[in-house]
Enzyme design. Structure first.
Site, PDB file in Angstrom:
ATOM      1  N   GLU A 125      37.376  30.121 -40.323  1.00 55.66           N
ATOM      2  CA  GLU A 125      38.425  29.128 -40.521  1.00 55.66           C
ATOM      3  C   GLU A 125      37.916  27.725 -40.217  1.00 55.66           C
ATOM      4  OE1 GLU A 125      41.928  29.903 -38.271  1.00 55.66           O
ATOM      5  OE2 GLU A 125      42.140  31.960 -39.005  1.00 55.66           O
ATOM      6  N   CYS A 161      38.237  20.503 -37.486  1.00 58.50           N
ATOM      7  CA  CYS A 161      37.885  21.484 -36.466  1.00 58.50           C
ATOM      8  C   CYS A 161      37.019  22.552 -37.110  1.00 58.50           C
ATOM      9  CB  CYS A 161      39.157  22.102 -35.880  1.00 58.50           C
ATOM     10  SG  CYS A 161      38.837  23.349 -34.602  1.00 58.50           S
ATOM     11  N   CYS A 207      34.330  36.154 -31.647  1.00 53.15           N
ATOM     12  CA  CYS A 207      34.055  35.541 -30.346  1.00 53.15           C
ATOM     13  C   CYS A 207      33.977  36.620 -29.274  1.00 53.15           C
ATOM     14  CB  CYS A 207      35.166  34.550 -29.998  1.00 53.15           C
ATOM     15  SG  CYS A 207      34.893  33.639 -28.465  1.00 53.15           S
ATOM     16  N   CYS A 215      43.993  34.333 -26.819  1.00 47.70           N
ATOM     17  CA  CYS A 215      43.405  33.685 -27.990  1.00 47.70           C
ATOM     18  C   CYS A 215      43.323  34.603 -29.202  1.00 47.70           C
ATOM     19  CB  CYS A 215      42.011  33.178 -27.624  1.00 47.70           C
ATOM     20  SG  CYS A 215      41.203  32.287 -28.953  1.00 47.70           S
ATOM     21  N   GLY A 238      34.853  31.016 -31.984  1.00 42.93           N
ATOM     22  CA  GLY A 238      33.555  31.159 -31.338  1.00 42.93           C
ATOM     23  C   GLY A 238      33.357  30.197 -30.178  1.00 42.93           C
ATOM     24  N   GLU A 239      32.319  30.436 -29.418  1.00 45.21           N
ATOM     25  CA  GLU A 239      31.908  29.590 -28.294  1.00 45.21           C
ATOM     26  C   GLU A 239      30.681  28.785 -28.726  1.00 45.21           C
ATOM     27  OE1 GLU A 239      30.761  27.481 -25.497  1.00 45.21           O
ATOM     28  OE2 GLU A 239      32.552  28.620 -24.884  1.00 45.21           O
ATOM     29  N   SER A 249      33.795  21.732 -27.479  1.00 39.51           N
ATOM     30  CA  SER A 249      34.558  22.437 -26.458  1.00 39.51           C
ATOM     31  C   SER A 249      33.827  23.698 -26.015  1.00 39.51           C
ATOM     32  CB  SER A 249      35.939  22.818 -27.005  1.00 39.51           C
ATOM     33  OG  SER A 249      36.676  23.560 -26.064  1.00 39.51           O
ATOM     34  N   SER A 291      37.519  24.256 -21.694  1.00 39.15           N
ATOM     35  CA  SER A 291      38.703  25.112 -21.735  1.00 39.15           C
ATOM     36  C   SER A 291      38.910  25.684 -20.336  1.00 39.15           C
ATOM     37  CB  SER A 291      38.503  26.240 -22.756  1.00 39.15           C
ATOM     38  OG  SER A 291      38.433  25.722 -24.065  1.00 39.15           O
ATOM     39  N   LEU A 292      39.777  25.053 -19.585  1.00 39.83           N
ATOM     40  CA  LEU A 292      39.983  25.425 -18.189  1.00 39.83           C
ATOM     41  C   LEU A 292      41.116  26.434 -18.043  1.00 39.83           C
ATOM     42  CD1 LEU A 292      39.087  24.884 -15.251  1.00 39.83           C
ATOM     43  CD2 LEU A 292      40.812  23.057 -15.182  1.00 39.83           C
ATOM     44  N   HIS A 293      42.324  26.026 -18.378  1.00 41.67           N
ATOM     45  CA  HIS A 293      43.507  26.888 -18.513  1.00 41.67           C
ATOM     46  C   HIS A 293      44.044  27.497 -17.220  1.00 41.67           C
ATOM     47  CE1 HIS A 293      42.751  26.239 -22.668  1.00 41.67           C
ATOM     48  NE2 HIS A 293      41.750  27.091 -22.759  1.00 41.67           N
ATOM     49  N   ASN A 304      50.683  28.559 -28.944  1.00 40.15           N
ATOM     50  CA  ASN A 304      51.138  29.159 -30.190  1.00 40.15           C
ATOM     51  C   ASN A 304      51.074  30.677 -30.041  1.00 40.15           C
ATOM     52  OD1 ASN A 304      51.723  26.961 -32.025  1.00 40.15           O
ATOM     53  ND2 ASN A 304      49.536  26.503 -32.004  1.00 40.15           N
TER      54      ASN A 304
END
Length: 358
Positions: free
Chosen positions: A92, A105, A112, A119, A164-165, A196, A219-221, A297
């Site tokens: 995507e 993006c 991943c 996610c 992906g990372e 990111s 990406s902490l979260h 989302n």
């Protein structure tokens, strides 16, 4: 043998390869200009390049490897592209419209392995890394789409936040950054590019030493180890006591503000308690920190829901009151498959059902 994308070569790599193949150095300038300024879709359209060089290019590389499978356009102008790779995998790419320009993006891996529990991208495990050419080609396909509309628009910003990372595909991601940043090509400024990571500590140190002036987002979260491990498996390998010193090193080396991504999950990580813990975590670096609060989302078959508006507001106010720069991310493409990875997952399931019913 499957030919690689010409977009995978940095300018220096292209120049070295052409010279080693018996071509003049200036041919690299010509080819680069046709690819990124004139944006042709085939080598044969490079009108001032000699036939020998054209044949050499055609024998070794291709211009287009991605096939557009689905294109969803939102009322707000967001466009989500689903591309099929030459091996049949799907990725995507998303074009978003902002007041400051057009941002794309990009995806760096097929699937991943990070395994964040909230996610959609991690529903399917990593199949393989994308080549640098496949990452660059996402930008080029979006730019070609804009060119065909005839509105003289161009991609001005890039976020490496798709499936992906990026730091798990480090070398290809770095080549991608150098290619799109090249001033004689797309010339997308380093400060208009954000990468990111979910927190691969060794790569954060390495990235800090690159001194690319590209923005970094983490990406902490979650503000504590127990909660972060619960929703992000990577925290087992790189807990906060290892992760935050790497962030400090990056800030010391680059003196650039870092963005901390924080997805708000209802009754999971959205309490005032977590907000205060986040303040404590960032207080010694708040002058170079920005917290991006992200309304969640919902994803099918995932246990999480979006935080309630009053909780989002209270979390936001708590950070501000304690001197933490922050904002709530404006939603893009809410009327299409909004969460990253959802469109790809749907297409894969559709293909599976078609195969079963065949």
């Amino acid at each position: 043998m499957q030919k690689e994308s010409i977009y995978g070569l940095t300018y220096e790599q292209l120049k070295d390869w052409l010279v080693e193949s018996g071509q003049k150095r200036f041919r690299a300038d010509q080819v680069w200009d046709w690819l990124y300024r004139k944006r042709v879709k085939s080598f044969s359209d490079m009108k001032n390049v000699n036939k020998e060089t054209i044949q050499l290019l055609e024998d070794n590389y291709v211009v287009q490897t991605l096939k557009e499978t689905i294109k969803q356009e939102s009322k707000d102008g967001t466009i989500k592209f689903l591309f099929e790779l030459e091996d049949g995998n799907y990725i995507e790419t998303v074009l978003m419209r902002f007041d400051y320009g057009l941002s794309v993006c990009v995806t760096t891996q097929v699937g991943c392995n990070i395994g964040c529990s909230f996610c959609a991208s991690g529903i399917l495990r990593k199949n393989r890394d994308l080549s640098s050419g496949e990452i660059v080609e996402q930008i080029m396909n979006v730019q070609h789409h804009l060119d065909e509309r005839g509105d003289q628009e161009r991609v001005s910003h890039i976020v490496v936040m798709g499936i992906g990372e990026p730091f798990d595909n480090y070398n290809n991601t770095l080549d991608f950054l150098r290619i799109v940043n090249d001033q004689n090509g797309l010339s997308i400024g380093a400060r208009h590019i954000t990468v990111s990571t979910s927190g691969l500590v060794d790569k954060i140190y390495q990235f800090a030493d690159e001194n690319l002036q590209v923005n970094l987002a983490l990406s902490l979260h979650a503000p504590n180890n127990d909660l972060r491990t619960q929703i992000m498996k990577i925290n087992k390998a790189f807990p906060l006591e290892k992760l935050m010193p790497a962030i400090d090193y990056y800030l010391e080396k680059n003196n650039r503000r870092i963005t901390f991504e924080y997805i708000l999950l209802d009754d999971v990580n959205d309490h005032v308690e977590e907000a205060n813990q986040l303040v404590d975590l960032l207080k010694d670096k708040r002058h170079l920190s920005y917290v991006n609060l992200i309304p969640y989302n919902p994803v099918a078959d995932h246990p999480y829901e979006r935080s309630r508006k009053k909780n989002i507001l209270k979390f936001y106010e708590t950070l501000l009151e304690n001197g933490i720069n922050c904002g709530v991310r404006v939603e893009q493409g809410s009327d299409i498959d909004a969460a990253c990875g959802q469109l790809r997952s749907k297409q894969i399931e559709k293909a599976k059902r078609k195969k079963v019913n065949a």
